[in-house]
Design a protein around this motif. Structure first.
Motif, mmCIF file in Angstrom:
data_model
loop_
_atom_site.group_PDB
_atom_site.id
_atom_site.type_symbol
_atom_site.label_atom_id
_atom_site.label_comp_id
_atom_site.label_asym_id
_atom_site.label_seq_id
_atom_site.Cartn_x
_atom_site.Cartn_y
_atom_site.Cartn_z
ATOM 1 N N SER A 64 -52.079 18.473 -6.429
ATOM 2 C CA SER A 64 -53.054 19.540 -6.206
ATOM 3 C C SER A 64 -53.158 20.497 -7.376
ATOM 4 O O SER A 64 -54.182 21.171 -7.543
ATOM 5 N N LYS A 65 -52.118 20.587 -8.198
ATOM 6 C CA LYS A 65 -52.173 21.479 -9.356
ATOM 7 C C LYS A 65 -53.059 20.902 -10.457
ATOM 8 O O LYS A 65 -53.837 21.616 -11.090
ATOM 9 N N GLN A 66 -52.921 19.593 -10.684
ATOM 10 C CA GLN A 66 -53.724 18.935 -11.708
ATOM 11 C C GLN A 66 -55.049 18.413 -11.146
ATOM 12 O O GLN A 66 -55.912 17.959 -11.906
ATOM 13 N N ILE A 67 -55.182 18.448 -9.802
ATOM 14 C CA ILE A 67 -56.360 17.897 -9.094
ATOM 15 C C ILE A 67 -56.587 16.462 -9.561
ATOM 16 O O ILE A 67 -57.676 16.068 -9.976
ATOM 17 N N ALA A 68 -55.514 15.681 -9.517
ATOM 18 C CA ALA A 68 -55.574 14.305 -10.005
ATOM 19 C C ALA A 68 -54.701 13.421 -9.133
ATOM 20 O O ALA A 68 -53.707 13.869 -8.555
ATOM 21 N N PHE A 69 -55.100 12.155 -9.030
ATOM 22 C CA PHE A 69 -54.291 11.171 -8.322
ATOM 23 C C PHE A 69 -53.232 10.638 -9.282
ATOM 24 O O PHE A 69 -53.551 10.157 -10.370
ATOM 25 N N GLU A 70 -51.971 10.721 -8.861
ATOM 26 C CA GLU A 70 -50.852 10.254 -9.677
ATOM 27 C C GLU A 70 -50.064 9.206 -8.897
ATOM 28 O O GLU A 70 -50.055 9.207 -7.664
ATOM 29 N N LEU A 71 -49.381 8.327 -9.619
ATOM 30 C CA LEU A 71 -48.617 7.254 -8.977
ATOM 31 C C LEU A 71 -47.369 7.800 -8.288
ATOM 32 O O LEU A 71 -46.647 8.630 -8.844
ATOM 33 N N TRP A 72 -47.102 7.311 -7.056
ATOM 34 C CA TRP A 72 -45.856 7.659 -6.365
ATOM 35 C C TRP A 72 -44.651 7.252 -7.220
ATOM 36 O O TRP A 72 -43.621 7.931 -7.223
ATOM 37 N N SER A 73 -44.786 6.148 -7.944
ATOM 38 C CA SER A 73 -43.656 5.639 -8.729
ATOM 39 C C SER A 73 -43.197 6.627 -9.792
ATOM 40 O O SER A 73 -42.049 6.581 -10.237
ATOM 41 N N GLU A 74 -44.077 7.543 -10.205
ATOM 42 C CA GLU A 74 -43.701 8.527 -11.216
ATOM 43 C C GLU A 74 -42.744 9.579 -10.651
ATOM 44 O O GLU A 74 -42.129 10.327 -11.414
ATOM 45 N N LEU A 75 -42.648 9.648 -9.319
ATOM 46 C CA LEU A 75 -41.732 10.588 -8.686
ATOM 47 C C LEU A 75 -40.340 10.000 -8.490
ATOM 48 O O LEU A 75 -39.424 10.700 -8.079
ATOM 49 N N VAL A 76 -40.192 8.708 -8.764
ATOM 50 C CA VAL A 76 -38.905 8.035 -8.573
ATOM 51 C C VAL A 76 -38.170 7.997 -9.896
ATOM 52 O O VAL A 76 -38.626 7.394 -10.855
ATOM 53 N N HIS A 77 -37.045 8.684 -9.948
ATOM 54 C CA HIS A 77 -36.269 8.750 -11.183
ATOM 55 C C HIS A 77 -35.130 7.723 -11.161
ATOM 56 O O HIS A 77 -34.669 7.320 -10.100
ATOM 57 N N GLU A 78 -34.687 7.345 -12.336
ATOM 58 C CA GLU A 78 -33.528 6.462 -12.437
ATOM 59 C C GLU A 78 -32.312 7.174 -11.868
ATOM 60 O O GLU A 78 -32.053 8.342 -12.178
ATOM 61 N N MET A 79 -31.591 6.472 -11.019
ATOM 62 C CA MET A 79 -30.455 7.095 -10.345
ATOM 63 C C MET A 79 -29.177 6.317 -10.651
ATOM 64 O O MET A 79 -29.070 5.137 -10.307
ATOM 65 N N PRO A 80 -28.220 6.939 -11.308
ATOM 66 C CA PRO A 80 -26.970 6.228 -11.627
ATOM 67 C C PRO A 80 -26.203 5.887 -10.361
ATOM 68 O O PRO A 80 -26.204 6.658 -9.390
ATOM 69 N N LEU A 81 -25.562 4.746 -10.355
ATOM 70 C CA LEU A 81 -24.795 4.288 -9.202
ATOM 71 C C LEU A 81 -23.317 4.601 -9.422
ATOM 72 O O LEU A 81 -22.683 4.029 -10.306
ATOM 73 N N PRO A 82 -22.752 5.527 -8.648
ATOM 74 C CA PRO A 82 -21.327 5.858 -8.816
ATOM 75 C C PRO A 82 -20.457 4.640 -8.553
ATOM 76 O O PRO A 82 -20.750 3.823 -7.676
ATOM 77 N N SER A 83 -19.371 4.522 -9.313
ATOM 78 C CA SER A 83 -18.481 3.370 -9.151
ATOM 79 C C SER A 83 -17.822 3.353 -7.774
ATOM 80 O O SER A 83 -17.439 2.305 -7.270
ATOM 81 N N SER A 84 -17.697 4.527 -7.153
ATOM 82 C CA SER A 84 -17.054 4.610 -5.842
ATOM 83 C C SER A 84 -18.046 4.515 -4.691
ATOM 84 O O SER A 84 -17.669 4.681 -3.529
ATOM 85 N N ALA A 85 -19.315 4.241 -4.992
ATOM 86 C CA ALA A 85 -20.349 4.252 -3.950
ATOM 87 C C ALA A 85 -20.142 3.118 -2.952
ATOM 88 O O ALA A 85 -19.820 1.983 -3.325
ATOM 89 N N ASP A 86 -20.310 3.435 -1.691
ATOM 90 C CA ASP A 86 -20.295 2.432 -0.631
ATOM 91 C C ASP A 86 -21.714 1.899 -0.497
ATOM 92 O O ASP A 86 -22.615 2.604 -0.051
ATOM 93 N N MET A 87 -21.933 0.644 -0.884
ATOM 94 C CA MET A 87 -23.282 0.107 -0.934
ATOM 95 C C MET A 87 -23.965 0.109 0.430
ATOM 96 O O MET A 87 -25.191 0.185 0.518
ATOM 97 N N SER A 88 -23.185 0.052 1.496
ATOM 98 C CA SER A 88 -23.778 0.058 2.831
ATOM 99 C C SER A 88 -24.282 1.443 3.206
ATOM 100 O O SER A 88 -25.039 1.596 4.159
ATOM 101 N N ASN A 89 -23.846 2.474 2.474
ATOM 102 C CA ASN A 89 -24.242 3.843 2.756
ATOM 103 C C ASN A 89 -25.007 4.468 1.597
ATOM 104 O O ASN A 89 -24.987 5.674 1.411
ATOM 105 N N PHE A 90 -25.693 3.629 0.838
ATOM 106 C CA PHE A 90 -26.358 4.117 -0.367
ATOM 107 C C PHE A 90 -27.831 3.711 -0.344
ATOM 108 O O PHE A 90 -28.160 2.561 -0.068
ATOM 109 N N ILE A 91 -28.712 4.676 -0.626
ATOM 110 C CA ILE A 91 -30.146 4.415 -0.652
ATOM 111 C C ILE A 91 -30.662 4.594 -2.065
ATOM 112 O O ILE A 91 -30.386 5.605 -2.702
ATOM 113 N N VAL A 92 -31.382 3.628 -2.561
ATOM 114 C CA VAL A 92 -32.022 3.742 -3.860
ATOM 115 C C VAL A 92 -33.468 4.176 -3.637
ATOM 116 O O VAL A 92 -34.235 3.453 -3.007
ATOM 117 N N PRO A 93 -33.870 5.350 -4.124
ATOM 118 C CA PRO A 93 -35.249 5.809 -3.925
ATOM 119 C C PRO A 93 -36.255 4.858 -4.548
ATOM 120 O O PRO A 93 -36.051 4.359 -5.668
#
Length: 236
Positions: A64-93
């Motif tokens: 609404s600020k730019q009054i333009a259609f932008e891709l949803w994918s541009e809101l998804v940032h690269e997210m590092p995966l912690p070595s201790s992460a439990d994959m069953s309890n982890f969501i990748v945006p």
């Protein structure tokens, strides 16, 4: 719209209406239907305002600020995966988690019921549970719920990815006013059990009238709504 410059207000209104038509009319469609509907929107409504040519119309949100259609994918940032992460309890945006969470938030903010449908394991429960936990102060979950889909606990990365980039309607409401109850259905769930669960979480206002505590809002999240077996008269 009221804050937009006079020359931009009409364009902003047109794009708000077009984006709303896309999701209100086409949101229920499957993948093939979305592609066909996207072509229809571009051909039939392109004279009002146009979506970018890349992808389909469901791939875009309205900035609404730019009054333009932008891709949803541009809101998804690269997210590092912690070595201790439990994959069953982890969501990748992903684009899907961001856009469906946003659409769900928009519907709930204006007190409109919303139904998420899709294949088993596609993340419907996870998206809604994280959204509701983020906007509500009190969490109630029935004991004995099968946690195979959606047992993720808090996933700060997903919530941060959404809240930092998209202005969610519920951000303007005090969390103390919002509560939700999660009710999972099973093959043996009956209509009387559903009614009793809903009524049991509401206060008696007066004869025949139930509601949440004064000054608050209460959201019922019914999961696995397709699970109950059909009764003999097919009333479901």
């Amino acid at each position: 719209i009221l804050k937009a410059p006079p020359g931009d207000a009409e364009l902003l209104l047109q794009r708000i209406v077009l984006w709303s038509v896309v999701w209100s009319v086409g949101g229920i469609l499957n993948t093939e239907g979305k592609e066909a509907f996207s072509e229809f929107v571009r051909e039939s409504l392109g004279h009002l305002t146009r979506f970018p040519n890349y992808g389909n119309v469901f791939d875009y949100y309205l900035d609404s600020k730019q009054i333009a259609f932008e891709l949803w994918s541009e809101l998804v940032h690269e997210m590092p995966l912690p070595s201790s992460a439990d994959m069953s309890n982890f969501i990748v945006p992903t684009s899907d988690t961001v856009r469906y969470t946003f659409v769900g938030d928009v519907c709930l903010s204006v007190q409109r019921p919303v139904l998420f449908s899709g294949m088993s394991g596609s993340g419907k429960t996870i998206c809604l549970r994280l959204l509701l936990r983020d906007i509500c102060e009190e969490v109630q979950t029935d004991v004995g719920h099968d946690q195979s889909e959606g047992s993720t606990g808090d996933n700060a990365a997903l919530k941060d990815s959404i809240s930092e980039n998209v202005s969610l309607p519920f951000n303007r409401i005090s969390k103390g006013q919002l509560h939700f109850k999660e009710y999972p259905m099973s093959a043996t769930t009956s209509s009387s059990e559903v009614q009793a669960t809903i009524e049991g979480n509401l206060d008696q206002r007066r004869k025949g009238v139930l509601g949440p505590q004064p000054g608050s809002q209460f959201i019922i999240f019914i999961d696995d709504v397709n699970m109950p077996q059909k009764e003999m008269y097919g009333a479901q």
